[in-house]
Motif scaffolding. Structure first.
Motif, PDB file in Angstrom:
ATOM      1  N   GLU A 177     -22.476 -46.213  -9.700  1.00 45.42           N
ATOM      2  CA  GLU A 177     -22.573 -45.212 -10.759  1.00 45.42           C
ATOM      3  C   GLU A 177     -24.035 -45.060 -11.198  1.00 45.42           C
ATOM      4  O   GLU A 177     -24.886 -45.902 -10.916  1.00 45.42           O
ATOM      5  N   LYS A 208     -20.284 -43.611 -18.615  1.00 42.65           N
ATOM      6  CA  LYS A 208     -20.968 -42.419 -19.117  1.00 42.65           C
ATOM      7  C   LYS A 208     -22.088 -42.765 -20.095  1.00 42.65           C
ATOM      8  O   LYS A 208     -23.086 -42.042 -20.190  1.00 42.65           O
ATOM      9  N   TYR A 257     -21.505 -36.323 -14.571  1.00 44.68           N
ATOM     10  CA  TYR A 257     -20.289 -36.685 -15.300  1.00 44.68           C
ATOM     11  C   TYR A 257     -19.698 -35.522 -16.089  1.00 44.68           C
ATOM     12  O   TYR A 257     -18.744 -35.704 -16.840  1.00 44.68           O
ATOM     13  N   ASN A 259     -17.416 -32.916 -15.706  1.00 52.49           N
ATOM     14  CA  ASN A 259     -16.381 -32.549 -14.752  1.00 52.49           C
ATOM     15  C   ASN A 259     -15.944 -31.107 -14.968  1.00 52.49           C
ATOM     16  O   ASN A 259     -15.408 -30.764 -16.015  1.00 52.49           O
TER      17      ASN A 259
END
Length: 537
Positions: A177, A208, A257, A259
């Motif tokens: 990540e 995140k 991140y 989406n």
């Protein structure tokens, strides 16, 4: 044959005592062979943590460590650290410029890592103690990704955490990540890495929160300039003060991140609205045709649209910046032959509404008519199409929705000029026209007429009569017998429907009215409009 001979010779030397003990040569040979096999099949493995006994090819226990070192501004390569220790510096404002990562232990596999570098972006993946980043180039590392390959990835998670300029330690993240920041020009100052067995519980990872990045990026094609460099969320694409049209635009999601997707379409000179929406990096507008973009719509799709609002505003030729539109609303100008010169786009969470300067988000020229069939001017529109704000070249003013919001400067001037406190139509109109113009303006000039009805005949020389309703015009009603009358200020005109603001002597302090002026006030005749020379549409 040679090996058999050697083993048999060895037995001859010890055969006599063994026979005496009652053992046969064959028994002795078998015992020695078994002992030799056991000696060859047992291995002692030692590392820093434990000593394991591995029988045959199947290990009883295997362990792994991660070792890493950083190249730091003004310091060079630091000593290697391991298993969650800090590499780099904190509190010294020094950038990490390069990093090397390796594995230690007896678990098969490799470790890979990828760095985001100042002025370069994401480099290729490196592994097993190769240098990621740079040395000797004074470039900061801004972000990193780390992952395991092979058997070790089935046994361990790799966790890592970044210390970022102005933010300090971000959250831990794991297994490839993103970690750190991109798009903000922030240096990565320190790094921690550790391995955690997959069977162990992990409670401190927040993917995140471990990565800072603008949501979107966009790129504009400008008259006589061509394609500019990419701009990140909140930055201006295009030009201001150069009278150069924006001809084309590309927008795409930048934060990994976020989406969802993004789509947009433009209103183009001579072509009107594009039929289809463009998506994620596709070109909207035209290239090589010298056509201006005049308006735009932008909206999010998918999961992103449920969590976020997308805001955008445009800088219009001759007018400057309009206010923020959002979520597919029209931003720009239609029908007035005015081009977009610059654009600004940003994304906010649903509960973080962007502050507005007003509500002028788009301008559309509509033909409307007065009672004599004369074409009158179109106005500005808010998101839902209702006209709430008005414009003139280079200037905007709010429609007056309450008197309490009016600057005391204009009210004080109006009361001093007319000698009558509010509520009063003459006083209010004096204050309102002064507010719109931005300077003190009397309605009757030096004449000081006794009543509002006299204004149609005697008014300040800055005003002229008109039968066309225009935003900012005075509306005059008068009686047939004396100077009694009424005056109000036009706030919007749309398809022949007029809305005005007013104050009533002995009645309401403020009123916002949408009506037909010709039969609005019983006993008074509607005369028409007084248009100030400073209000040119």
């Amino acid at each position: 044959m040679k090996r058999k001979y050697r083993n048999f010779s060895k037995l001859i030397a010890i055969g006599i005592p063994l026979v005496i003990m009652g053992a046969t040569i064959q028994q002795v040979y078998a015992k020695e062979a078994n002992e030799a096999n056991e000696e060859n099949s047992v291995e002692e493995v030692t590392n820093d943590n434990t000593t394991n006994i591995i029988a045959g090819d199947e290990p009883i226990e295997q362990n792994a460590n991660v070792i890493y070192e950083t190249h730091v501004q003004d310091k060079g390569w630091q000593n290697a650290v391991s298993n969650g220790d800090i590499a780099g510096t904190t509190g010294e404002k020094k950038r990490i410029e390069g990093v090397r990562i390796n594995l230690d232990g007896n678990v098969p596999g490799e470790i890979e890592y990828q760095a985001h570098v100042q002025g370069i972006g994401w480099q290729e993946w490196k592994k097993n103690n190769e240098v990621s980043g740079t040395t000797g180039e004074s470039r900061r590392l801004e972000a990193i990704r780390i992952r395991l390959l092979g058997e070790i990835a089935n046994r361990y998670n790799v966790l890592y955490q970044a210390h970022v300029e102005n933010y300090g330690w971000l959250s831990w993240t794991k297994n490839g990540e993103y970690c750190g920041s991109q798009g903000y020009g922030l240096r990565l100052e320190a790094l921690r890495i550790r391995l955690v067995k997959i069977s162990d519980e992990i409670t401190d990872v927040d993917v995140k929160s471990a990565f800072l990045s603008p949501a979107i990026q966009y790129q504009s094609q400008i008259q006589n300039i061509g394609w500019q460099s990419n701009k990140l969320e909140g930055n201006v694409a295009g030009t201001t003060g150069q009278s150069k049209r924006l001809e084309a635009l590309k927008i795409q999601i930048y934060n990994p991140y976020l989406n969802g997707d993004i789509q947009y379409k433009a209103h183009i000179q001579n072509l009107g609205w594009e039929k289809n929406w463009s998506q994620s990096g596709e070109i909207v507008g035209t290239v090589g045709k010298s056509l201006r973009m005049e308006a735009i719509q932008i909206q999010l799709l998918g999961e992103a649209s449920k969590q976020y609002d997308i805001y955008y505003r445009v800088h219009i030729q001759n007018y400057g910046w309009l206010d923020w539109a959002k979520n597919g609303a029209i931003s720009g100008s239609i029908g007035d032959s005015l081009g977009i010169e610059a654009i600004n786009i940003c994304i906010r969470k649903k509960d973080e509404e962007l502050a507005h300067n007003g509500n002028v988000v788009s301008m559309e020229h509509k033909n409307s008519y007065d009672r004599d069939g004369n074409i009158i001017t179109g106005m500005c529109f808010t998101n839902d199409g209702r006209i709430e704000y008005c414009y003139q070249p280079g200037k905007y003013w709010h429609s007056r929705t309450s008197i309490s919001g009016m600057n005391g400067r204009w009210i004080n001037y109006a009361v001093a000029r007319t000698g009558v406190a509010l509520p009063n139509c003459f006083t209010y109109a004096t204050a309102r026209i002064s507010e719109i113009l931005g300077y003190n303006q009397s309605l009757d000039g030096a004449n000081r007429v006794p009543g509002a009805g006299d204004l149609w005949a005697v008014h300040a020389n800055q005003f002229s009569r008109s039968t066309a309703p225009r935003v900012g015009a005075l509306m005059i009603w008068t009686s047939r017998n004396n100077g009694y009358g009424h005056v109000a200020v036009v706030e919007s005109v749309y398809n022949g429907i007029i809305t005005w603001s007013q104050s009533n002597y002995g009645g309401k302090l403020f009123e916002y009215v949408t009506a037909n002026p010709f039969n609005y006030v019983p006993g008074l005749r509607f005369m028409g409009y007084l248009w100030h020379s400073g209000l040119k549409l």
